[in-house]
Scaffold this motif. Sequence first.
Motif, mmCIF file in Angstrom:
data_model
loop_
_atom_site.group_PDB
_atom_site.id
_atom_site.type_symbol
_atom_site.label_atom_id
_atom_site.label_comp_id
_atom_site.label_asym_id
_atom_site.label_seq_id
_atom_site.Cartn_x
_atom_site.Cartn_y
_atom_site.Cartn_z
ATOM 1 N N LEU A 32 0.838 -1.194 0.000
ATOM 2 C CA LEU A 32 0.000 0.000 0.000
ATOM 3 C C LEU A 32 0.879 1.252 0.000
ATOM 4 O O LEU A 32 1.975 1.248 0.569
ATOM 5 C CB LEU A 32 -0.894 0.016 1.237
ATOM 6 C CG LEU A 32 -1.769 -1.224 1.459
ATOM 7 C CD1 LEU A 32 -2.470 -1.139 2.803
ATOM 8 C CD2 LEU A 32 -2.754 -1.374 0.318
ATOM 9 N N SER A 33 0.400 2.324 -0.605
ATOM 10 C CA SER A 33 1.152 3.582 -0.639
ATOM 11 C C SER A 33 1.567 4.034 0.754
ATOM 12 O O SER A 33 2.675 4.540 0.948
ATOM 13 C CB SER A 33 0.330 4.680 -1.304
ATOM 14 O OG SER A 33 0.119 4.380 -2.663
ATOM 15 N N ALA A 45 7.296 4.065 3.689
ATOM 16 C CA ALA A 45 8.379 4.292 4.658
ATOM 17 C C ALA A 45 8.855 2.967 5.251
ATOM 18 O O ALA A 45 10.066 2.766 5.418
ATOM 19 C CB ALA A 45 7.924 5.250 5.759
ATOM 20 N N ALA A 46 7.945 2.073 5.553
ATOM 21 C CA ALA A 46 8.332 0.764 6.091
ATOM 22 C C ALA A 46 9.122 -0.028 5.055
ATOM 23 O O ALA A 46 10.099 -0.712 5.390
ATOM 24 C CB ALA A 46 7.097 -0.018 6.536
ATOM 25 N N VAL A 47 8.734 0.070 3.795
ATOM 26 C CA VAL A 47 9.436 -0.627 2.716
ATOM 27 C C VAL A 47 10.839 -0.043 2.540
ATOM 28 O O VAL A 47 11.822 -0.781 2.434
ATOM 29 C CB VAL A 47 8.620 -0.550 1.407
ATOM 30 C CG1 VAL A 47 9.441 -0.993 0.211
ATOM 31 C CG2 VAL A 47 7.346 -1.383 1.522
ATOM 32 N N THR A 76 20.298 9.215 -3.739
ATOM 33 C CA THR A 76 18.970 8.674 -4.036
ATOM 34 C C THR A 76 18.047 8.880 -2.842
ATOM 35 O O THR A 76 18.397 8.569 -1.712
ATOM 36 C CB THR A 76 19.048 7.173 -4.364
ATOM 37 O OG1 THR A 76 19.905 6.992 -5.491
ATOM 38 C CG2 THR A 76 17.673 6.597 -4.667
ATOM 39 N N ASP A 77 16.876 9.410 -3.110
ATOM 40 C CA ASP A 77 15.828 9.528 -2.096
ATOM 41 C C ASP A 77 15.023 8.233 -2.179
ATOM 42 O O ASP A 77 14.108 8.110 -2.995
ATOM 43 C CB ASP A 77 14.954 10.744 -2.371
ATOM 44 C CG ASP A 77 13.838 10.929 -1.358
ATOM 45 O OD1 ASP A 77 13.535 9.985 -0.587
ATOM 46 O OD2 ASP A 77 13.243 12.017 -1.342
ATOM 47 N N TRP A 102 10.649 4.468 -3.642
ATOM 48 C CA TRP A 102 9.692 3.408 -3.316
ATOM 49 C C TRP A 102 8.263 3.881 -3.511
ATOM 50 O O TRP A 102 7.419 3.124 -4.001
ATOM 51 C CB TRP A 102 9.922 2.872 -1.904
ATOM 52 C CG TRP A 102 10.980 1.825 -1.892
ATOM 53 C CD1 TRP A 102 12.254 1.929 -1.410
ATOM 54 C CD2 TRP A 102 10.873 0.505 -2.433
ATOM 55 N NE1 TRP A 102 12.943 0.764 -1.620
ATOM 56 C CE2 TRP A 102 12.121 -0.134 -2.244
ATOM 57 C CE3 TRP A 102 9.858 -0.203 -3.056
ATOM 58 C CZ2 TRP A 102 12.360 -1.444 -2.655
ATOM 59 C CZ3 TRP A 102 10.095 -1.505 -3.463
ATOM 60 C CH2 TRP A 102 11.330 -2.113 -3.267
ATOM 61 N N ARG A 103 7.976 5.131 -3.152
ATOM 62 C CA ARG A 103 6.621 5.652 -3.415
ATOM 63 C C ARG A 103 6.310 5.575 -4.908
ATOM 64 O O ARG A 103 5.213 5.188 -5.306
ATOM 65 C CB ARG A 103 6.498 7.093 -2.926
ATOM 66 C CG ARG A 103 6.258 7.203 -1.467
ATOM 67 C CD ARG A 103 5.882 8.637 -1.068
ATOM 68 N NE ARG A 103 5.686 8.690 0.356
ATOM 69 C CZ ARG A 103 6.373 9.468 1.178
ATOM 70 N NH1 ARG A 103 7.290 10.302 0.715
ATOM 71 N NH2 ARG A 103 6.126 9.444 2.470
#
Length: 168
Positions: free
Chosen positions: A17-18, A22-24, A45-46, A51-52
């Motif tokens: 889920l979007s 942050a957890a990913v 790299t951000d 990931w988002r």
Amino acid sequence: MIEDRVNPVRRVIRTVLSAEAAAVADLHARARATYYPDGVPRDGTDWLAAWRGAIERPDGHVLCLVQDGRIAGIASFRTDEGAPADTVKLFQFHVDPGHWRAGIGAELHAACVEEWQADGKRTATLDVHTDNLRAQAFYARLGWVPDPGNPPEEGDHHLYLRYAVAGE
């Protein structure tokens, strides 16, 4: 699409889920830190934004394995730009280091293969860091082989692997 699956160890494999970006990104950082002998390179790299973007990308897939309510493994894949439509690239595949050797990677990989089969993919590719011997052994056990079309050149930091996606 793969339906949510639950097994006796209280594991679920599902789409990320979007709100979980942050957890990913945190799991990704912990996993990457294990295979850089001199520390994770600071390349600007951000990873949270990356990931988002992967999670929200309409042509991509980001799966996670959730165990006991926490994300313990992640996999991101899509057809790479310019690649044949029956090819998929596994861009990211990480298991939380605290959960290694518990079957999470194999279970998550099997879910990826199931998705690739359902999507009509015949070939999967990935690149793995040359210092990540654990991942190289993991992929070899699952049937990944060096990609003959993309041999490493001197000084490469990645090995390129290929996987034949078996159809039904």
